[in-house]
Design a protein around this motif. Structure first.
Motif: not given
Length: 402
Positions: A52-55, A60-61, A95-100
């Motif tokens: 997924t995306n951490s937006t 915004e999502l 899980l982890y979120a990258q900078d992007d």
């Protein structure tokens, strides 16, 4: 109750899990036409699975979806990216979120996600039938008959279609025959081929923040841009291909791409930047003073493109030289001829029209008891974990069978 799930991908699995969780006494069967389950999950994110995306906000999502964003905004209230993070982590998938903001399992292996979904399906006693292609659906008084050929069928009280995107409209005829409007599928999320452009010699070079535009159109993409051996890729190109999917199909993938390497809003700001370099570093050679921290090979390429000598000093380029630099930095043009699918992550723009679906429940407006989840719907997103999020969300909502 007997519930049939057509499709063994991310949306199908999640819909099956939710249906069985919501109706524990029911029989839930996943019907997969191929010999592989969760195939896209396996290859996503280079085999790491971009879950997924951490937006941070639903607002915004939903902006990441050229088609379906408005409708998903409401569905995200029920199951958002935060719910996705919680769902997997509560099942021991770290899980982890990258900078992007792209989210991956800590294992950096898509198998972690597959194992989690398979474990859940096994624990809930959900059946899976492989090599089982569905040919047509037929309404009955109590539910739906699912046909595998002209004769053999199985009865279900409820059916969730999560068969994924189809590259051609023919693949969705069986749903069109039931009265659903089908939006003709065209590719989305693809890279641009530039067979005539010499910039391909810089393959592997990337710019952190570029702005892209289709000449003559209003669409804009931005973000990292990667030069490849066939043309250009990276989020600045992929987002443009996503938002412009139908427009570019109409152009038969023949168009000019404008690239602003500086990411500045106006050419006047670029002019000021160049004048500042001339004032402060006028005695330096052009090749030794790179504006906007551009990669060295790209900067030399751009200087050659506008025929400015590499050894010329900044304070010797004159008005003509300044103008040439502004043009090549802020309004560089490349001829695009064709496209290439982005890795194995084939995404389509099109599918079952959202007008044919009750977007609160994802139930068909034409056949009661029939629901939809995932990419079979006319919903798709830019790259970054958003397409999987749409699969989890629609699978969750469809699995309520309300």
């Amino acid at each position: 109750m007997k519930i049939g799930i057509i499709g063994g991908g991310a949306a199908g699995f999640f819909a099956a899990i939710q249906a069985k969780t919501n109706y524990p006494e029911s029989t839930v069967i996943i019907l997969e036409k191929s010999k592989k389950l969760l195939a896209k999950v396996k290859v996503s994110g280079g085999g790491r699975c971009n879950v997924t995306n951490s937006t941070p906000s639903i607002s915004e999502l939903s902006k990441a979806y050229p088609r379906g964003g408005k409708q998903l905004k409401k569905l995200f209230q029920e199951f958002s990216n935060e719910h996705t993070l919680e769902w997997f982590t509560s099942r021991d998938v770290a899980l982890y979120a990258q900078d992007d903001r792209r989210v991956f399992p800590v294992s950096n292996d898509s198998q972690s996600i597959i194992d989690c979904l398979m474990a859940e399906v096994n624990q809930l006693d959900i059946s899976i039938k492989m090599d089982t292609a569905v040919k047509k659906l037929e309404a009955t008084v109590e539910g739906i008959n699912v046909f595998f050929d002209d004769v053999n069928s199985v009865f279900f009280n409820k059916v969730i279609v999560a068969s994924g995107g189809s590259p051609k409209k023919d693949g969705l005829r069986w749903l069109e025959k039931l009265g659903h409007e089908i939006v003709t599928p065209v590719p989305s999320l693809f890279t641009f081929n530039m067979p005539k452009e010499k910039i391909k010699s810089l393959m592997g070079v990337s710019v952190e923040n570029a702005t892209t535009k289709i000449q003559g159109e209003k669409l804009i993409g931005n973000g990292p841009l990667l030069i490849t051996h066939w043309g250009m890729s990276g989020p600045a190109v992929l987002s443009l291909s996503s938002f412009g999917a139908r427009l570019l199909a109409d152009k038969n993938y023949q168009f000019n791409l404008q690239v602003n390497w500086t990411n500045e809003q106006s050419q006047e700001v670029v002019r000021e930047g160049i004048q500042a370099i001339i004032s402060e570093h006028g005695q330096k050679q052009l090749q030794n003073m790179r504006p906007y921290n551009l990669p060295s090979s790209l900067w030399l390429y751009l200087l050659n493109k506008v025929e400015l000598p590499l050894v010329q000093k900044w304070d010797e380029i004159g008005k003509k030289g300044v103008h040439k630099l502004i043009e090549v930095l802020a309004n560089d043009v490349y001829e695009v001829s064709g496209k290439t699918t982005f890795k194995e992550e084939f995404v389509t723009c099109g599918g079952v029209s959202l007008n044919s679906v009750n977007m609160k429940t994802l139930e068909s407006k034409h056949l009661p008891g029939l629901y939809f989840a995932g990419e079979v719907l006319d919903i798709d997103a830019i790259t970054g974990g958003y397409n999987f999020q749409a699969a989890w969300t629609t699978g969750f909502v469809a699995g309520k069978l309300k």
